[in-house]
Write a protein that holds these residues in place. Sequence first.
Motif, short mmCIF file in Angstrom:
data_model
loop_
_atom_site.label_atom_id
_atom_site.label_comp_id
_atom_site.label_asym_id
_atom_site.label_seq_id
_atom_site.Cartn_x
_atom_site.Cartn_y
_atom_site.Cartn_z
N ILE A 99 0.84 -1.20 0.00
CA ILE A 99 0.00 0.00 0.00
C ILE A 99 0.87 1.25 0.00
O ILE A 99 0.62 2.20 -0.76
CB ILE A 99 -0.97 -0.01 1.21
CG1 ILE A 99 -2.03 -1.09 1.01
CG2 ILE A 99 -1.60 1.35 1.43
CD1 ILE A 99 -2.87 -1.37 2.24
N ASN A 104 2.61 1.61 -3.40
CA ASN A 104 1.63 2.05 -4.41
C ASN A 104 1.34 3.54 -4.25
O ASN A 104 1.33 4.28 -5.23
CB ASN A 104 0.34 1.23 -4.29
CG ASN A 104 -0.64 1.54 -5.39
OD1 ASN A 104 -0.31 1.49 -6.57
ND2 ASN A 104 -1.86 1.86 -5.00
N ALA A 105 1.10 3.97 -3.02
CA ALA A 105 0.81 5.39 -2.78
C ALA A 105 1.98 6.27 -3.19
O ALA A 105 1.80 7.34 -3.78
CB ALA A 105 0.46 5.61 -1.30
N GLU A 119 -5.33 0.03 -6.22
CA GLU A 119 -5.55 -0.22 -4.81
C GLU A 119 -6.33 -1.51 -4.62
O GLU A 119 -6.94 -2.01 -5.56
CB GLU A 119 -6.35 0.93 -4.20
CG GLU A 119 -5.64 2.27 -4.26
CD GLU A 119 -6.51 3.38 -3.73
OE1 GLU A 119 -7.19 3.17 -2.71
OE2 GLU A 119 -6.49 4.45 -4.33
N ASP A 139 -5.98 3.43 -9.91
CA ASP A 139 -5.71 4.84 -9.64
C ASP A 139 -5.26 5.49 -10.95
O ASP A 139 -4.50 4.90 -11.70
CB ASP A 139 -4.60 4.98 -8.60
CG ASP A 139 -5.02 4.44 -7.25
OD1 ASP A 139 -6.05 4.90 -6.74
OD2 ASP A 139 -4.32 3.56 -6.72
N SER A 189 -9.60 7.83 -8.62
CA SER A 189 -9.66 6.37 -8.64
C SER A 189 -11.14 5.98 -8.57
O SER A 189 -11.97 6.73 -8.06
CB SER A 189 -8.88 5.75 -7.49
OG SER A 189 -9.50 6.01 -6.27
#
Length: 152
Positions: free
Chosen positions: A45, A48-49, A104, A115, A146
């Motif tokens: 997570i 990815n962010a 996500e 996203d 997203s």
Amino acid sequence: MTGSVYRTAGYTALMKRWWVWLIVAIIAAASSTLAIRQVNKKRRITANATAIHVALIHYEKDLKPDLNRKEVKDYLRVHGIGFGERCCNVPKGAFSIVVRVGEEEGPWFCSSWPDYVSFEFIPTEAQGSPSQPLNSDVLKEVHLTSNGEGCL
């Protein structure tokens, strides 16, 4: 004969202890596995962010407001970046260009939750209901968006 009964009783007591330790070991292994999965999920997570925000910063730096749609598309094509166009985030607004930059973990009822970096445009011609993107539309802003896809 009494000796063998004694040995059997001792063996039974040992077996009971063995099962307790086996159960404790299984619970410990399961707990460790779940903890490791949770840590890995948090890392995914976070990664990815980070990737999503890096992509946003990159596009905001390279593609400034007031570029036209053709210039934005040309930039994306030259850099080998796939994109799509979506209508319309604002009533009577122009088509947006979207670039997928991550995904996500979505709810169970969606097949994916991607996203996007979204490029929003101001229409250069009055449009009652836009039927196609116009190359002359002017870039207004770049932002993240997203949404679930393949949702029930």
